[in-house]
Design a protein around this motif. Structure first.
Motif, PDB file in Angstrom:
ATOM      1  N   LEU A 163       0.886  -1.165  -0.043  1.00 39.05           N
ATOM      2  CA  LEU A 163       0.231  -0.098  -0.132  1.00 39.05           C
ATOM      3  C   LEU A 163       0.973   1.160   0.054  1.00 39.05           C
ATOM      4  O   LEU A 163       0.469   2.153  -0.633  1.00 39.05           O
ATOM      5  N   GLU A 164       1.831   1.274   0.769  1.00 38.62           N
ATOM      6  CA  GLU A 164       2.884   2.415   0.857  1.00 38.62           C
ATOM      7  C   GLU A 164       3.534   2.621  -0.573  1.00 38.62           C
ATOM      8  O   GLU A 164       3.435   3.772  -1.060  1.00 38.62           O
ATOM      9  N   ARG A 165       3.814   1.735  -1.207  1.00 36.68           N
ATOM     10  CA  ARG A 165       4.327   2.093  -2.543  1.00 36.68           C
ATOM     11  C   ARG A 165       3.085   2.400  -3.530  1.00 36.68           C
ATOM     12  O   ARG A 165       3.663   3.512  -4.086  1.00 36.68           O
ATOM     13  N   TYR A 166       1.917   1.968  -3.520  1.00 34.89           N
ATOM     14  CA  TYR A 166       0.883   2.482  -4.389  1.00 34.89           C
ATOM     15  C   TYR A 166       0.573   3.868  -3.941  1.00 34.89           C
ATOM     16  O   TYR A 166       0.498   4.693  -4.930  1.00 34.89           O
ATOM     17  N   LEU A 167       0.559   4.224  -2.596  1.00 34.51           N
ATOM     18  CA  LEU A 167       0.284   5.375  -2.257  1.00 34.51           C
ATOM     19  C   LEU A 167       1.082   6.579  -2.868  1.00 34.51           C
ATOM     20  O   LEU A 167       0.944   7.736  -2.942  1.00 34.51           O
ATOM     21  N   ILE A 168       2.349   6.018  -2.619  1.00 35.22           N
ATOM     22  CA  ILE A 168       3.483   7.191  -2.770  1.00 35.22           C
ATOM     23  C   ILE A 168       3.511   7.295  -4.473  1.00 35.22           C
ATOM     24  O   ILE A 168       3.630   8.371  -5.032  1.00 35.22           O
ATOM     25  N   TYR A 169       3.505   6.272  -5.154  1.00 36.61           N
ATOM     26  CA  TYR A 169       3.461   6.374  -6.639  1.00 36.61           C
ATOM     27  C   TYR A 169       2.138   7.015  -7.270  1.00 36.61           C
ATOM     28  O   TYR A 169       1.960   8.108  -7.916  1.00 36.61           O
ATOM     29  N   PHE A 170       0.951   6.511  -6.766  1.00 35.80           N
ATOM     30  CA  PHE A 170      -0.283   7.023  -7.256  1.00 35.80           C
ATOM     31  C   PHE A 170      -0.715   8.422  -6.703  1.00 35.80           C
ATOM     32  O   PHE A 170      -1.093   9.322  -7.219  1.00 35.80           O
ATOM     33  N   GLY A 171      -0.349   8.613  -5.185  1.00 36.24           N
ATOM     34  CA  GLY A 171      -0.790   9.747  -4.848  1.00 36.24           C
ATOM     35  C   GLY A 171       0.103  10.993  -5.058  1.00 36.24           C
ATOM     36  O   GLY A 171      -0.520  12.119  -4.960  1.00 36.24           O
ATOM     37  N   ALA A 172       1.199  11.024  -5.576  1.00 30.12           N
ATOM     38  CA  ALA A 172       1.964  12.158  -5.876  1.00 30.12           C
ATOM     39  C   ALA A 172       2.124  13.307  -4.873  1.00 30.12           C
ATOM     40  O   ALA A 172       1.871  14.482  -5.254  1.00 30.12           O
ATOM     41  N   LEU A 173       2.096  12.771  -3.715  1.00 28.72           N
ATOM     42  CA  LEU A 173       2.203  13.904  -2.452  1.00 28.72           C
ATOM     43  C   LEU A 173       3.285  14.691  -2.796  1.00 28.72           C
ATOM     44  O   LEU A 173       4.471  14.165  -2.691  1.00 28.72           O
ATOM     45  N   SER A 174       3.218  16.066  -2.666  1.00 24.67           N
ATOM     46  CA  SER A 174       4.405  16.935  -2.898  1.00 24.67           C
ATOM     47  C   SER A 174       4.798  17.487  -1.519  1.00 24.67           C
ATOM     48  O   SER A 174       5.956  18.044  -1.550  1.00 24.67           O
ATOM     49  N   ASP A 175       3.931  17.248  -0.532  1.00 23.32           N
ATOM     50  CA  ASP A 175       4.190  17.900   0.647  1.00 23.32           C
ATOM     51  C   ASP A 175       4.558  16.799   1.601  1.00 23.32           C
ATOM     52  O   ASP A 175       3.832  15.738   1.991  1.00 23.32           O
ATOM     53  N   GLY A 176       5.828  16.576   2.213  1.00 25.59           N
ATOM     54  CA  GLY A 176       6.396  15.539   2.900  1.00 25.59           C
ATOM     55  C   GLY A 176       5.761  15.294   4.256  1.00 25.59           C
ATOM     56  O   GLY A 176       5.537  14.374   4.741  1.00 25.59           O
ATOM     57  N   SER A 177       5.255  16.433   4.862  1.00 27.54           N
ATOM     58  CA  SER A 177       4.352  16.262   6.060  1.00 27.54           C
ATOM     59  C   SER A 177       3.402  15.639   6.060  1.00 27.54           C
ATOM     60  O   SER A 177       2.744  14.546   6.589  1.00 27.54           O
ATOM     61  N   THR A 178       2.411  15.807   4.942  1.00 30.34           N
ATOM     62  CA  THR A 178       1.247  15.362   4.703  1.00 30.34           C
ATOM     63  C   THR A 178       1.423  13.945   4.342  1.00 30.34           C
ATOM     64  O   THR A 178       0.518  12.910   4.827  1.00 30.34           O
ATOM     65  N   MET A 179       2.733  13.499   3.471  1.00 31.62           N
ATOM     66  CA  MET A 179       2.758  12.063   3.262  1.00 31.62           C
ATOM     67  C   MET A 179       3.087  11.318   4.453  1.00 31.62           C
ATOM     68  O   MET A 179       2.719  10.150   4.538  1.00 31.62           O
ATOM     69  N   MET A 180       3.856  11.959   5.205  1.00 31.41           N
ATOM     70  CA  MET A 180       4.143  11.195   6.610  1.00 31.41           C
ATOM     71  C   MET A 180       2.961  11.088   7.369  1.00 31.41           C
ATOM     72  O   MET A 180       3.097   9.709   8.160  1.00 31.41           O
ATOM     73  N   THR A 181       2.210  11.847   7.396  1.00 30.27           N
ATOM     74  CA  THR A 181       0.823  11.944   8.184  1.00 30.27           C
ATOM     75  C   THR A 181       0.151  10.578   7.868  1.00 30.27           C
ATOM     76  O   THR A 181      -0.353   9.549   8.439  1.00 30.27           O
ATOM     77  N   MET A 182       0.083  10.608   6.362  1.00 29.49           N
ATOM     78  CA  MET A 182      -0.670   9.602   5.602  1.00 29.49           C
ATOM     79  C   MET A 182       0.029   8.198   6.106  1.00 29.49           C
ATOM     80  O   MET A 182      -0.794   7.152   6.266  1.00 29.49           O
ATOM     81  N   LEU A 183       1.085   8.149   5.833  1.00 25.44           N
ATOM     82  CA  LEU A 183       1.814   6.757   6.223  1.00 25.44           C
ATOM     83  C   LEU A 183       1.834   6.309   7.509  1.00 25.44           C
ATOM     84  O   LEU A 183       1.570   4.990   8.049  1.00 25.44           O
ATOM     85  N   GLU A 184       2.023   7.283   8.562  1.00 22.28           N
ATOM     86  CA  GLU A 184       1.967   6.928   9.945  1.00 22.28           C
ATOM     87  C   GLU A 184       0.463   6.248  10.427  1.00 22.28           C
ATOM     88  O   GLU A 184       0.116   5.553  10.983  1.00 22.28           O
ATOM     89  N   ASP A 185      -0.409   7.024   9.667  1.00 18.82           N
ATOM     90  CA  ASP A 185      -2.001   6.605   9.893  1.00 18.82           C
ATOM     91  C   ASP A 185      -1.936   5.202   9.317  1.00 18.82           C
ATOM     92  O   ASP A 185      -2.895   4.185   9.824  1.00 18.82           O
ATOM     93  N   LEU A 186      -1.521   4.722   8.116  1.00 15.81           N
ATOM     94  CA  LEU A 186      -1.473   3.400   7.549  1.00 15.81           C
ATOM     95  C   LEU A 186      -0.897   2.504   8.558  1.00 15.81           C
ATOM     96  O   LEU A 186      -1.215   1.522   8.841  1.00 15.81           O
ATOM     97  N   ALA A 187       0.281   2.776   9.208  1.00 15.67           N
ATOM     98  CA  ALA A 187       1.064   1.879  10.121  1.00 15.67           C
ATOM     99  C   ALA A 187       0.090   1.770  11.212  1.00 15.67           C
ATOM    100  O   ALA A 187      -0.175   0.652  11.856  1.00 15.67           O
TER     101      ALA A 187
END
Length: 123
Positions: A37-61
């Motif tokens: 899911l991390e791989r898909y979210l990073i590629y598909f999501g194209a998040l340009s804000d590192g903080s938002t990406m980290m919040t998303m991944l932390e929520d996934l964890a």
């Protein structure tokens, strides 16, 4: 700070390492699912804000840690369509996507063009 512009935000790097350690600590099937899911979210999501990406991944964890502890099956978490799950999950973090900025840029450009038109529809 100049050093952060060169090497990136130290806080996000620390969060990334903590996140990766959390995922590594998951039981095998949960870890594999979270990594996929991390791989898909990073590629598909194209998040340009590192903080938002980290919040998303932390929520996934968080989600997979809770599922693991509770004994919830992976399919009970992601459902029958993992792609639909991932894209629905990602929508909660859309403010960090580069496309959100482009959408706003498009709206502003059309608004400005409309204002420049001066309402001269019949000219």
């Amino acid at each position: 700070m100049l050093i952060e512009k060169i090497v990136g935000d130290f806080g996000d790097k620390r969060r990334w390492r903590q996140y990766k350690a959390r995922v590594k600590g998951l039981p095998g099937p949960y870890r594999a699912s979270a990594e996929a899911l991390e791989r898909y979210l990073i590629y598909f999501g194209a998040l340009s804000d590192g903080s938002t990406m980290m919040t998303m991944l932390e929520d996934l964890a968080d989600l997979f840690e809770r599922a693991s502890v509770d004994g919830t099956s992976i399919r009970s978490v992601v459902g029958d369509d993992p792609v639909e799950f991932a894209e629905t999950f990602l929508r909660n973090y859309s403010d960090g996507q580069w496309i959100s900025r482009e959408r706003q840029r498009l709206i502003k450009a059309i608004d400005a063009a409309e204002e420049d038109d001066d309402g001269g529809e019949g000219s």
